[in-house]
Design a protein around this motif. Sequence first.
Motif, PDB file in Angstrom:
ATOM      1  N   THR A 262      12.280  60.637  -8.145  1.00 36.69           N
ATOM      2  CA  THR A 262      12.899  61.015  -6.874  1.00 36.69           C
ATOM      3  C   THR A 262      11.911  61.791  -6.016  1.00 36.69           C
ATOM      4  OG1 THR A 262      15.066  61.196  -7.939  1.00 36.69           O
ATOM      5  CG2 THR A 262      14.826  62.222  -5.792  1.00 36.69           C
ATOM      6  N   PHE A 263      11.816  61.393  -4.759  1.00 38.29           N
ATOM      7  CA  PHE A 263      11.041  62.135  -3.769  1.00 38.29           C
ATOM      8  C   PHE A 263      11.945  62.371  -2.574  1.00 38.29           C
ATOM      9  CE2 PHE A 263       8.839  61.736   0.304  1.00 38.29           C
ATOM     10  CZ  PHE A 263       7.992  62.827   0.257  1.00 38.29           C
ATOM     11  N   GLU A 264      11.936  63.607  -2.039  1.00 40.87           N
ATOM     12  CA  GLU A 264      12.751  63.908  -0.871  1.00 40.87           C
ATOM     13  C   GLU A 264      11.958  64.708   0.154  1.00 40.87           C
ATOM     14  OE1 GLU A 264      17.396  63.766  -1.869  1.00 40.87           O
ATOM     15  OE2 GLU A 264      16.464  65.712  -2.326  1.00 40.87           O
ATOM     16  N   ILE A 265      12.294  64.489   1.424  1.00 43.27           N
ATOM     17  CA  ILE A 265      11.699  65.252   2.505  1.00 43.27           C
ATOM     18  C   ILE A 265      12.757  65.419   3.587  1.00 43.27           C
ATOM     19  CG2 ILE A 265      10.776  63.209   3.695  1.00 43.27           C
ATOM     20  CD1 ILE A 265       8.250  64.979   4.269  1.00 43.27           C
ATOM     21  N   GLU A 269      10.967  70.664   7.317  1.00 41.18           N
ATOM     22  CA  GLU A 269       9.546  70.842   7.055  1.00 41.18           C
ATOM     23  C   GLU A 269       8.742  70.733   8.356  1.00 41.18           C
ATOM     24  OE1 GLU A 269       7.927  68.869   3.656  1.00 41.18           O
ATOM     25  OE2 GLU A 269       9.899  68.590   2.741  1.00 41.18           O
ATOM     26  N   ASP A 270       7.508  71.203   8.303  1.00 46.34           N
ATOM     27  CA  ASP A 270       6.625  71.190   9.475  1.00 46.34           C
ATOM     28  C   ASP A 270       6.285  69.749   9.850  1.00 46.34           C
ATOM     29  OD1 ASP A 270       4.718  71.731  11.411  1.00 46.34           O
ATOM     30  OD2 ASP A 270       3.928  73.454  10.319  1.00 46.34           O
ATOM     31  N   ASP A 271       6.219  69.470  11.154  1.00 49.61           N
ATOM     32  CA  ASP A 271       5.854  68.127  11.606  1.00 49.61           C
ATOM     33  C   ASP A 271       4.661  68.151  12.550  1.00 49.61           C
ATOM     34  OD1 ASP A 271       6.959  69.234  13.866  1.00 49.61           O
ATOM     35  OD2 ASP A 271       8.191  67.484  14.364  1.00 49.61           O
ATOM     36  N   ASP A 272       3.858  69.183  12.455  1.00 46.50           N
ATOM     37  CA  ASP A 272       2.697  69.333  13.341  1.00 46.50           C
ATOM     38  C   ASP A 272       1.526  68.540  12.767  1.00 46.50           C
ATOM     39  OD1 ASP A 272       0.905  70.121  15.236  1.00 46.50           O
ATOM     40  OD2 ASP A 272       0.526  72.089  14.338  1.00 46.50           O
ATOM     41  N   VAL A 273       1.321  67.332  13.281  1.00 49.89           N
ATOM     42  CA  VAL A 273       0.200  66.502  12.833  1.00 49.89           C
ATOM     43  C   VAL A 273      -0.488  65.907  14.055  1.00 49.89           C
ATOM     44  CG1 VAL A 273       1.198  65.921  10.598  1.00 49.89           C
ATOM     45  CG2 VAL A 273       1.677  64.470  12.571  1.00 49.89           C
ATOM     46  N   VAL A 295       8.491  60.689   9.774  1.00 48.80           N
ATOM     47  CA  VAL A 295       7.113  60.243   9.550  1.00 48.80           C
ATOM     48  C   VAL A 295       6.130  61.392   9.744  1.00 48.80           C
ATOM     49  CG1 VAL A 295       5.280  58.746  10.438  1.00 48.80           C
ATOM     50  CG2 VAL A 295       7.594  57.839  10.110  1.00 48.80           C
ATOM     51  N   ARG A 296       6.303  62.177  10.792  1.00 52.60           N
ATOM     52  CA  ARG A 296       5.384  63.292  11.041  1.00 52.60           C
ATOM     53  C   ARG A 296       5.519  64.371   9.970  1.00 52.60           C
ATOM     54  NH1 ARG A 296       3.221  63.786  16.172  1.00 52.60           N
ATOM     55  NH2 ARG A 296       3.393  66.056  16.056  1.00 52.60           N
ATOM     56  N   HIS A 297       6.731  64.637   9.516  1.00 55.06           N
ATOM     57  CA  HIS A 297       6.943  65.623   8.453  1.00 55.06           C
ATOM     58  C   HIS A 297       6.242  65.156   7.168  1.00 55.06           C
ATOM     59  CE1 HIS A 297      10.259  65.806  11.337  1.00 55.06           C
ATOM     60  NE2 HIS A 297      10.410  67.082  11.025  1.00 55.06           N
ATOM     61  N   TYR A 298       6.364  63.867   6.894  1.00 59.35           N
ATOM     62  CA  TYR A 298       5.727  63.273   5.718  1.00 59.35           C
ATOM     63  C   TYR A 298       4.202  63.386   5.843  1.00 59.35           C
ATOM     64  CZ  TYR A 298       4.568  59.496   2.390  1.00 59.35           C
ATOM     65  OH  TYR A 298       4.062  58.750   1.355  1.00 59.35           O
ATOM     66  N   ALA A 299       3.678  63.084   7.032  1.00 62.56           N
ATOM     67  CA  ALA A 299       2.235  63.165   7.243  1.00 62.56           C
ATOM     68  C   ALA A 299       1.721  64.587   7.030  1.00 62.56           C
ATOM     69  CB  ALA A 299       1.891  62.688   8.653  1.00 62.56           C
ATOM     70  N   HIS A 300       2.458  65.569   7.539  1.00 63.48           N
ATOM     71  CA  HIS A 300       2.031  66.961   7.394  1.00 63.48           C
ATOM     72  C   HIS A 300       1.999  67.362   5.925  1.00 63.48           C
ATOM     73  CE1 HIS A 300       2.332  71.370   7.413  1.00 63.48           C
ATOM     74  NE2 HIS A 300       1.659  71.296   8.544  1.00 63.48           N
ATOM     75  N   ARG A 301       3.006  66.954   5.174  1.00 65.16           N
ATOM     76  CA  ARG A 301       3.043  67.359   3.767  1.00 65.16           C
ATOM     77  C   ARG A 301       1.832  66.833   3.000  1.00 65.16           C
ATOM     78  NH1 ARG A 301       7.844  66.331  -0.659  1.00 65.16           N
ATOM     79  NH2 ARG A 301       9.084  67.512   0.856  1.00 65.16           N
ATOM     80  N   PHE A 302       1.366  65.630   3.340  1.00 65.86           N
ATOM     81  CA  PHE A 302       0.320  64.997   2.535  1.00 65.86           C
ATOM     82  C   PHE A 302      -1.050  64.957   3.239  1.00 65.86           C
ATOM     83  CE2 PHE A 302       4.241  63.195   0.755  1.00 65.86           C
ATOM     84  CZ  PHE A 302       4.066  63.583  -0.570  1.00 65.86           C
ATOM     85  N   GLY A 303      -1.202  65.717   4.316  1.00 66.83           N
ATOM     86  CA  GLY A 303      -2.506  65.797   4.955  1.00 66.83           C
ATOM     87  C   GLY A 303      -2.946  64.508   5.630  1.00 66.83           C
ATOM     88  N   PRO A 320      -0.486  59.006  -0.706  1.00 63.46           N
ATOM     89  CA  PRO A 320       0.453  59.747  -1.545  1.00 63.46           C
ATOM     90  C   PRO A 320       1.085  58.858  -2.614  1.00 63.46           C
ATOM     91  CG  PRO A 320       0.855  60.161   0.793  1.00 63.46           C
ATOM     92  CD  PRO A 320      -0.106  59.025   0.709  1.00 63.46           C
ATOM     93  N   GLU A 321       1.443  59.478  -3.717  1.00 64.99           N
ATOM     94  CA  GLU A 321       2.117  58.745  -4.782  1.00 64.99           C
ATOM     95  C   GLU A 321       3.412  58.126  -4.245  1.00 64.99           C
ATOM     96  OE1 GLU A 321       3.992  59.474  -9.275  1.00 64.99           O
ATOM     97  OE2 GLU A 321       3.063  61.117  -8.158  1.00 64.99           O
TER      98      GLU A 321
END
Length: 399
Positions: A262-265, A269-273, A295-303, A320-321
């Motif tokens: 399970t992965f959740e977002i 979360e921050d979305d500054d990308v 999408v932006r929140h996901y991008a921020h989490r994984f650089g 990302p995995e």
Amino acid sequence: MSYSFTLDDVAFLRSRHGEKALEMVSALALTPASMLADITEARSRYAPHDAALIETVRCRRRAAAKLRESGDMLFTDDALQQATASAVSAHRAAEIAARFDGAVVHDMTCSIGAELRELVRVSGIRGVIGSDIDRVRLAMARHNVPGATLLVADALTPTSTADVLLADPARRSDAGRVFRLDQLTPPLLELLTTYAGRVLIVKCAPGLDHQLLRNRYGFDGEVQLTSLDGGVREACLWSGPGIEPGRRATVLRTRPDGSVSTFEITDREDDDVPAGEPGEWIVDPDGAVVRAGLVRHYAHRFGLWQLDPQIAYLTGDSVPEGARGFRVIEQTGTSEKVLRKALAAHDAGSLEILVRGLDVDPDHLRKKLKTKGSRPLSLVLTRLGRKGVAFICEPGVRF
């Protein structure tokens, strides 16, 4: 046209004689080539329930890929199509138990009981109630979920004081699939109004316009988009006391051993990308992340960063995995002439084409490109600002 079960059919299927008959019919091939002979064999032994037996066996075979331990369940074809996959139901049941420990849960559109089977398995849920207006499906649920309390009731008529209410409005009518909120059965807005002030969870089609629901109709709960093994399965609306407004993506993946990761977002979360030049990889986020607008929140989490602020493709130097990545070989223009030349230079053979932000039909383009090489490749078509761009990549890899 699928078979229409009767209460007599269900009573027969649940009887000892019916169980023996199902064993016999389960041994038949039931393929297009054998179907005429198989029907004749079943009818000679078990008329007038031969059609019910054959339909049950065929449903069980289809259910094996969707529902766990489904080999002894009873179904209608429509009910099986609408049933939520076990991995999704099990995740929801565990979440309900974690959020509302000791709760009584009432599935108000329980159908044949696929969701109830997962609810009764969770220790943190104190009691389970199922109701439906379809007496045939309810009779099947009595067979499928012997541990649940079941009753005939309309979902728009409150019939319990359960702590958590669950509903899955039908998305089909006699005319086929429906898309408008007021065409669901029962209508979504009526459900939300009827149970305002109580904890209500409503399963909806993944294409639900949750922004419209929030902006026009004032929905103030949480919208959860859930995918399983790369396919977006549903949009789930959580509302009532203790539910915070927001958006959430839940990504479920089946591991080789059968367990589920399970992965959740969430939108908390921050979305500054930034948007920038392509990195080593083009990353295609899971559909649940895209449909939840995260999408932006996901991008921020994984650089990662965006190729364009309006496009869901991301880019970076790692993947990302659980995501799908495409290693960039070359960036080109999008004209057929340019693409044909560049693909030939890379010995392109089989070609996967992905498109976002451009009006391109992948199948039509693939035929026109006529790749004849030996190297499998992926072609990612998108835009940067107003300019179309193509990325020739190594075949996509799921990490």
